[in-house]
Design a protein around this motif. Structure first.
Motif, PDB file in Angstrom:
ATOM      1  N   UNK A 237     -11.977  72.484  28.204  1.00  0.00           N
ATOM      2  CA  UNK A 237     -12.354  71.187  28.768  1.00  0.00           C
ATOM      3  C   UNK A 237     -13.679  70.745  28.145  1.00  0.00           C
ATOM      4  N   UNK A 238     -13.780  69.523  27.653  1.00  0.00           N
ATOM      5  CA  UNK A 238     -15.024  69.070  27.005  1.00  0.00           C
ATOM      6  C   UNK A 238     -16.237  69.236  27.915  1.00  0.00           C
ATOM      7  N   UNK A 239     -17.291  69.799  27.361  1.00  0.00           N
ATOM      8  CA  UNK A 239     -18.491  70.117  28.149  1.00  0.00           C
ATOM      9  C   UNK A 239     -19.199  68.863  28.666  1.00  0.00           C
ATOM     10  N   UNK A 240     -19.039  67.747  27.961  1.00  0.00           N
ATOM     11  CA  UNK A 240     -19.709  66.506  28.375  1.00  0.00           C
ATOM     12  C   UNK A 240     -19.194  65.998  29.711  1.00  0.00           C
ATOM     13  N   UNK A 241     -18.013  66.454  30.133  1.00  0.00           N
ATOM     14  CA  UNK A 241     -17.407  65.988  31.375  1.00  0.00           C
ATOM     15  C   UNK A 241     -17.535  67.035  32.485  1.00  0.00           C
ATOM     16  N   UNK A 242     -18.605  67.807  32.424  1.00  0.00           N
ATOM     17  CA  UNK A 242     -18.793  68.891  33.378  1.00  0.00           C
ATOM     18  C   UNK A 242     -18.880  68.444  34.826  1.00  0.00           C
ATOM     19  N   UNK A 243     -19.601  67.345  35.092  1.00  0.00           N
ATOM     20  CA  UNK A 243     -19.751  66.874  36.468  1.00  0.00           C
ATOM     21  C   UNK A 243     -18.397  66.433  37.028  1.00  0.00           C
ATOM     22  N   UNK A 244     -17.671  65.618  36.252  1.00  0.00           N
ATOM     23  CA  UNK A 244     -16.350  65.173  36.704  1.00  0.00           C
ATOM     24  C   UNK A 244     -15.419  66.357  36.911  1.00  0.00           C
ATOM     25  N   UNK A 245     -15.413  67.281  35.943  1.00  0.00           N
ATOM     26  CA  UNK A 245     -14.528  68.435  36.053  1.00  0.00           C
ATOM     27  C   UNK A 245     -14.875  69.287  37.277  1.00  0.00           C
ATOM     28  N   UNK A 246     -16.170  69.422  37.552  1.00  0.00           N
ATOM     29  CA  UNK A 246     -16.585  70.204  38.720  1.00  0.00           C
ATOM     30  C   UNK A 246     -16.115  69.540  40.003  1.00  0.00           C
ATOM     31  N   UNK A 247     -16.259  68.213  40.083  1.00  0.00           N
ATOM     32  CA  UNK A 247     -15.761  67.496  41.266  1.00  0.00           C
ATOM     33  C   UNK A 247     -14.261  67.719  41.440  1.00  0.00           C
ATOM     34  N   UNK A 248     -13.508  67.585  40.356  1.00  0.00           N
ATOM     35  CA  UNK A 248     -12.053  67.769  40.428  1.00  0.00           C
ATOM     36  C   UNK A 248     -11.723  69.195  40.867  1.00  0.00           C
TER      37      UNK A 248
END
Length: 557
Positions: A237-248
């Motif tokens: 998963x792209x690291x730049x989307x860490x906040x979104x991925x964490x929420x999901x």
């Protein structure tokens, strides 16, 4: 063996997991090896640490690529081994590959230096009467050797005891005491639960954010370690989307937790576990802007949450320590608590006294020792650009999520091939350039605050794949997708087994590796979801050229 066969003498310092696998891989390349181990046991940290300890990575992630161990069922029923069990695994590994005859126990390296007169590395041990000579040196003494204990304001007046994690052998030592645990890592998580269980009062002092909390087991089920989610799909998963991925990820976990509570509402033990799990999720979400799943180290142990929930009447979280008094601690919020002992789970110093403090050392050796303390300033955490492949640091790269031994194995395979001249390092200029770009990337992903403090921190999949590309053993996932789709889905959605790096390349063991990968237990639901998410990210990268959607590890840094 051929006209181009090269054999060198390799001196290996330390006989923990990193030293053992370095010995095994160097012998496989035909080199002459001697291991120096200052204790009378192999296993390093795991023979010295608190004996009630349990690993925070399952055996699937921790084991070496070509040795499952005696318990073959563990592939289908993975679990976290105790420190004692893992020590036995290392002994079995040494027996299986006939390694013990090359180990000199109770032999402490007192002095290491380079003799420029014959271009050899020299080692003095114990009484300094004997000098060993080597072509290559592997430093495998690890990152857990020298305790780091902070100095507290007014510490001299404190009448209680200040200990380091290394001083703790048995949890029962906390009985009937008021204990303060300093730190929020995985060992601190063990310590605070033990202090809450056995002590009269327990306090957990955390200065800033805690690590990203992950339980050892999913839903409390011992057949499903949480790190079965450490898959290639998940970690791409792209690291730049860490906040979104964490929420999901956290919302998905919350939904499953409440869903399971509905079906198991009459099982008190399951309800308690779900409460602990949800509390850990809320703690992660509370600091998501500064510490999401990709920007901090993982605390792969939710014991600290269990301590705060299950023993809330006598266990509480506190901020950093402001100062000490005779029998108490004043915290940064000005609260004051009576304390008998302070247990510092505050990490370790990286020191190399055999390079720094001996009569043989010259300025080059002292500079080498000083530079090597900052692990990410070495080329791939391994090589000093000024000394090339003559000396390597094995086992000093610590993954934010994942396990150290698999990284050590890849480092060992690389080193053995370099010694044989089958591979070569880039030029000094190129190594320095790559080091600069690598540290710049780490600071972008894991933040400067953590990287400047934890200089050995790295990204598990990105670092593994980077080494595998260098060795030539990264699996060809495109070819496997078309020719062996069942293997491909396990490589993408199963645990990141190091066996994947035995499918091809030097010293490949394809049949054995494939059997391990296909037999290993995996979690379908969440990892298929990660795969779908990854495909979506890849679509926006391929079609629209959005760089932040580029999947991690698909290409070299």
């Amino acid at each position: 063996m051929g006209d181009n066969y090269i054999q060198v003498d390799v001196g290996i310092i330390g006989c923990g997991p990193s030293g053992l696998v370095t010995l095994k891989e160097s012998l496989a390349e035909g080199h002459r090896c001697t291991v120096f181990e200052k204790s009378n046991l192999l296993g390093g940290l795991f023979t010295q640490a608190y004996q009630q300890g349990i690993l925070v990575s399952s055996h699937l992630l921790t084991m070496f690529s070509d040795f499952v161990g005696k318990d073959k069922e563990i592939l289908n029923k993975p679990r976290m081994l105790s420190f004692i069990e893992y020590s036995q695994y290392l002994n079995d590994y040494a027996d299986y590959f006939h390694l013990k005859e090359f180990i000199q126990f109770q032999t402490e390296v007192k002095s290491l230096w380079k003799d420029y007169s014959d271009n050899k590395w020299k080692i003095c041990v114990n009484n300094l009467n004997h000098i060993y000579s080597f072509d290559r040196i592997a430093i495998c003494c690890g990152i857990f050797e020298n305790a780091s204990i902070p100095l507290f304001h007014n510490q001299h007046s404190f009448q209680g005891k200040i200990k380091h994690l290394k001083d703790i052998q048995f949890y029962e030592d906390f009985r009937n005491k008021h204990i303060c645990i300093v730190g929020s890592g995985e060992s601190a998580s063990d310590m605070i639960l033990a202090a809450a269980q056995y002590g009269k009062q327990a306090f957990l002092s955390i200065r800033k954010d805690h690590g990203f909390i992950i339980p050892r087991y999913i839903h409390g089920n011992r057949d499903e370690p949480a790190d079965l989610d450490t898959s290639r799909a998940h970690h791409s998963i792209p690291r730049a989307w860490g906040v979104l991925h964490t929420y999901i990820d956290m919302i998905h976990s919350l939904i499953k937790s409440y869903f399971n509570s509905f079906f198991y509402q009459n099982e008190d033990q399951f309800d308690e576990y779900n409460l602990i799990r949800r509390t850990g999720i809320y703690m992660n979400l509370k600091q998501i802007q500064t510490s999401n799943i990709w920007t901090t180290f993982g605390t792969k142990n939710s014991n600290l949450v269990e301590a705060l929930v299950k023993y809330k009447d006598k266990c509480s979280r506190k901020p950093g320590i402001k100062e000490l008094k005779r029998n108490s601690i004043i915290f940064d919020d000005n609260s004051e608590e009576y304390v008998d002992e302070i247990i510092c789970c505050t990490g370790f110093q990286i020191l190399f006294p055999f390079l720094e403090q001996n009569s043989q050392s010259n300025s080059d050796m002292k500079r080498l020792a000083n530079d090597a303390k900052i692990s990410h300033n070495l080329f791939k955490h391994c090589f000093h650009p000024d000394f090339g492949d003559e000396i390597i640091w094995h086992g000093f790269a610590r993954p934010a999520l994942g396990a150290i031994p698999p990284l050590s194995e890849l480092q060992a395979r690389w080193f053995a091939l370099l010694c044989s001249k089958k591979l070569k390092l880039p030029t000094k200029l190129e190594m320095n350039k790559q080091i600069y770009n690598y540290v710049k990337y780490l600071k972008w992903q894991l933040t400067s605050y953590r990287i400047d403090r934890l200089t050995n921190l790295t990204d598990y999949l990105i670092y593994s794949d980077n080494l595998a590309r260098t060795i030539g053993c990264r699996p060809d996932l495109t070819r496997i997708f078309f020719q062996e789709p069942n293997l491909w889905i396990k490589l993408m959605c199963g645990s990141l087994l190091n066996a994947q790096y035995r499918l091809t390349g030097p010293h490949a063991k394809r049949k054995q590796a494939k059997e391990i990968i296909l037999q290993a237990r995996w979690i379908k639901q969440s990892n298929i979801l990660y795969l779908i998410m990854l495909i979506c990210y890849a679509f926006f990268w391929f079609v629209f050229g959005i760089e932040s959607c580029k999947p991690a590890s698909w290409y070299p840094l």
